[in-house]
Design a protein around this motif. Structure first.
Motif, PDB file in Angstrom:
ATOM      1  N   MET A  89      34.496 -40.725  26.892  1.00  0.00           N
ATOM      2  CA  MET A  89      35.625 -41.402  27.896  1.00  0.00           C
ATOM      3  C   MET A  89      36.115 -40.417  28.724  1.00  0.00           C
ATOM      4  SD  MET A  89      37.620 -44.101  25.749  1.00  0.00           S
ATOM      5  CE  MET A  89      38.580 -43.066  24.768  1.00  0.00           C
ATOM      6  N   MET A  90      35.714 -39.117  28.553  1.00  0.00           N
ATOM      7  CA  MET A  90      36.344 -38.249  29.566  1.00  0.00           C
ATOM      8  C   MET A  90      35.465 -37.916  30.565  1.00  0.00           C
ATOM      9  SD  MET A  90      39.720 -38.182  28.121  1.00  0.00           S
ATOM     10  CE  MET A  90      40.571 -38.381  27.000  1.00  0.00           C
ATOM     11  N   ALA A  91      34.365 -37.828  30.274  1.00  0.00           N
ATOM     12  CA  ALA A  91      33.172 -37.357  30.942  1.00  0.00           C
ATOM     13  C   ALA A  91      32.751 -38.345  32.179  1.00  0.00           C
ATOM     14  CB  ALA A  91      31.894 -37.163  30.107  1.00  0.00           C
ATOM     15  N   GLU A  92      32.773 -37.778  33.514  1.00  0.00           N
ATOM     16  CA  GLU A  92      32.552 -38.592  34.354  1.00  0.00           C
ATOM     17  C   GLU A  92      31.081 -39.011  34.572  1.00  0.00           C
ATOM     18  OE1 GLU A  92      34.660 -39.614  37.372  1.00  0.00           O
ATOM     19  OE2 GLU A  92      36.166 -38.756  35.967  1.00  0.00           O
ATOM     20  N   ASP A  93      30.328 -38.439  33.790  1.00  0.00           N
ATOM     21  CA  ASP A  93      29.027 -39.035  33.838  1.00  0.00           C
ATOM     22  C   ASP A  93      28.627 -39.660  32.353  1.00  0.00           C
ATOM     23  OD1 ASP A  93      29.076 -36.572  32.426  1.00  0.00           O
ATOM     24  OD2 ASP A  93      27.259 -35.543  33.234  1.00  0.00           O
ATOM     25  N   GLU A  94      29.698 -40.443  31.905  1.00  0.00           N
ATOM     26  CA  GLU A  94      29.503 -40.904  30.218  1.00  0.00           C
ATOM     27  C   GLU A  94      28.502 -41.669  30.272  1.00  0.00           C
ATOM     28  OE1 GLU A  94      32.150 -44.079  28.755  1.00  0.00           O
ATOM     29  OE2 GLU A  94      33.359 -43.406  30.557  1.00  0.00           O
ATOM     30  N   VAL A  95      28.105 -42.559  31.219  1.00  0.00           N
ATOM     31  CA  VAL A  95      26.921 -43.371  30.933  1.00  0.00           C
ATOM     32  C   VAL A  95      25.726 -42.787  30.986  1.00  0.00           C
ATOM     33  CG1 VAL A  95      26.456 -43.943  33.491  1.00  0.00           C
ATOM     34  CG2 VAL A  95      25.904 -45.682  31.680  1.00  0.00           C
ATOM     35  N   VAL A  96      25.380 -41.581  31.663  1.00  0.00           N
ATOM     36  CA  VAL A  96      23.988 -40.831  31.407  1.00  0.00           C
ATOM     37  C   VAL A  96      23.998 -40.139  30.057  1.00  0.00           C
ATOM     38  CG1 VAL A  96      22.703 -39.035  32.553  1.00  0.00           C
ATOM     39  CG2 VAL A  96      24.010 -40.865  33.957  1.00  0.00           C
ATOM     40  N   LYS A  97      25.279 -39.410  29.729  1.00  0.00           N
ATOM     41  CA  LYS A  97      25.438 -38.693  28.459  1.00  0.00           C
ATOM     42  C   LYS A  97      25.173 -39.686  27.313  1.00  0.00           C
ATOM     43  CE  LYS A  97      27.717 -34.738  30.268  1.00  0.00           C
ATOM     44  NZ  LYS A  97      28.932 -33.776  30.426  1.00  0.00           N
ATOM     45  N   GLY A  98      25.826 -40.880  27.385  1.00  0.00           N
ATOM     46  CA  GLY A  98      25.628 -41.712  26.345  1.00  0.00           C
ATOM     47  C   GLY A  98      24.180 -42.242  26.255  1.00  0.00           C
ATOM     48  N   ALA A  99      23.618 -42.464  27.313  1.00  0.00           N
ATOM     49  CA  ALA A  99      22.438 -43.023  27.345  1.00  0.00           C
ATOM     50  C   ALA A  99      21.189 -41.939  26.495  1.00  0.00           C
ATOM     51  CB  ALA A  99      21.503 -43.349  28.492  1.00  0.00           C
ATOM     52  N   ILE A 100      21.723 -40.585  26.949  1.00  0.00           N
ATOM     53  CA  ILE A 100      20.889 -39.343  26.184  1.00  0.00           C
ATOM     54  C   ILE A 100      21.267 -39.383  24.832  1.00  0.00           C
ATOM     55  CG2 ILE A 100      20.556 -37.073  26.221  1.00  0.00           C
ATOM     56  CD1 ILE A 100      21.007 -37.008  29.383  1.00  0.00           C
ATOM     57  N   SER A 101      22.560 -39.655  24.517  1.00  0.00           N
ATOM     58  CA  SER A 101      22.871 -39.369  23.184  1.00  0.00           C
ATOM     59  C   SER A 101      22.232 -40.397  22.282  1.00  0.00           C
ATOM     60  CB  SER A 101      24.349 -39.449  23.080  1.00  0.00           C
ATOM     61  OG  SER A 101      24.765 -38.350  23.573  1.00  0.00           O
ATOM     62  N   GLY A 102      22.204 -41.899  22.899  1.00  0.00           N
ATOM     63  CA  GLY A 102      21.606 -42.975  22.318  1.00  0.00           C
ATOM     64  C   GLY A 102      20.192 -42.886  22.111  1.00  0.00           C
ATOM     65  N   TYR A 103      19.360 -42.081  22.740  1.00  0.00           N
ATOM     66  CA  TYR A 103      18.004 -41.878  22.456  1.00  0.00           C
ATOM     67  C   TYR A 103      17.684 -40.718  21.379  1.00  0.00           C
ATOM     68  CZ  TYR A 103      13.146 -40.397  23.387  1.00  0.00           C
ATOM     69  OH  TYR A 103      11.936 -39.829  22.941  1.00  0.00           O
ATOM     70  N   VAL A 104      18.673 -39.886  21.497  1.00  0.00           N
ATOM     71  CA  VAL A 104      18.624 -38.806  20.366  1.00  0.00           C
ATOM     72  C   VAL A 104      18.932 -39.459  19.061  1.00  0.00           C
ATOM     73  CG1 VAL A 104      19.706 -36.618  19.622  1.00  0.00           C
ATOM     74  CG2 VAL A 104      19.046 -36.923  21.905  1.00  0.00           C
ATOM     75  N   PHE A 105      19.987 -40.183  18.777  1.00  0.00           N
ATOM     76  CA  PHE A 105      20.331 -40.778  17.754  1.00  0.00           C
ATOM     77  C   PHE A 105      19.296 -41.600  17.075  1.00  0.00           C
ATOM     78  CE2 PHE A 105      22.656 -43.418  14.769  1.00  0.00           C
ATOM     79  CZ  PHE A 105      23.434 -42.597  14.229  1.00  0.00           C
ATOM     80  N   GLU A 106      18.550 -42.603  18.067  1.00  0.00           N
ATOM     81  CA  GLU A 106      17.681 -43.589  17.668  1.00  0.00           C
ATOM     82  C   GLU A 106      16.394 -42.699  16.881  1.00  0.00           C
ATOM     83  OE1 GLU A 106      17.695 -46.619  17.273  1.00  0.00           O
ATOM     84  OE2 GLU A 106      19.795 -46.482  18.295  1.00  0.00           O
TER      85      GLU A 106
END
Length: 170
Positions: A89-106
């Protein structure tokens, strides 16, 4: 002290259950925050439902062996997911970092279920192997979706962030 194949297997099954709890929590936090990325939000919401079904499927394996899931691991997984959600929530680019993290977690989930399929084979749990294969196939589909849509999410973010007065973050 020697650990049996079944003990290892059941420990890993409990780990998978905790992992699915963590996944549900992370996905819910991400979906709740997304406002400007409807395709991503819709796919995450679909995967939340799959994740809940996966939890029940993994629990069915645990129940067949009459063992309890790891409450400690489930709790720690939830706390970890909450921390990751709050950090994002603190990151300005949270959507991109979240998408990357989602791929890694999968991909972590894919590896975990691939290992569980092999372990189920060693202990002779054909039903567990079937369940874990079904779950792994869903995780592969989600990872593929993430990979295919990561450029689009990134481009949308960059376009939104370059436009004055338009929120790109979520």
């Amino acid at each position: 002290m020697t650990v049996t194949h079944e003990e290892n297997y059941l420990d890993w099954v409990r780990d998978a259950h905790a992992m699915e709890k963590q996944a549900e929590s992370m996905l819910e936090k991400m979906a709740d925050r997304l406002e400007h990325y409807p395709d991503l939000k819709a796919r995450i919401e679909q995967h939340i439902e799959e994740t809940r079904q996966q939890q029940a499927m993994v629990q069915s394996v645990i129940d067949r062996y009459d063992t309890s899931r790891s409450v400690f691991k489930d709790t720690m997984g939830k706390l970890t997911a909450m921390g990751q959600g709050m950090a994002g929530m603190m990151a300005e680019d949270e959507v991109v970092k979240g998408a990357i993290s989602g791929y890694v977690f999968e991909n972590i989930e894919i590896a975990s279920y691939t290992s569980l399929i092999a372990a189920a084979g060693v202990v002779g749990d054909t039903e567990g192997a079937r369940i874990f294969t079904e779950i792994r196939d869903q995780e592969i589909a989600m990872a593929q979706w993430c990979l295919e849509h990561l450029p689009e999410v990134t481009e949308q973010f960059m376009s939104r962030s370059a436009t004055e007065g338009v929120e790109a973050k979520k």
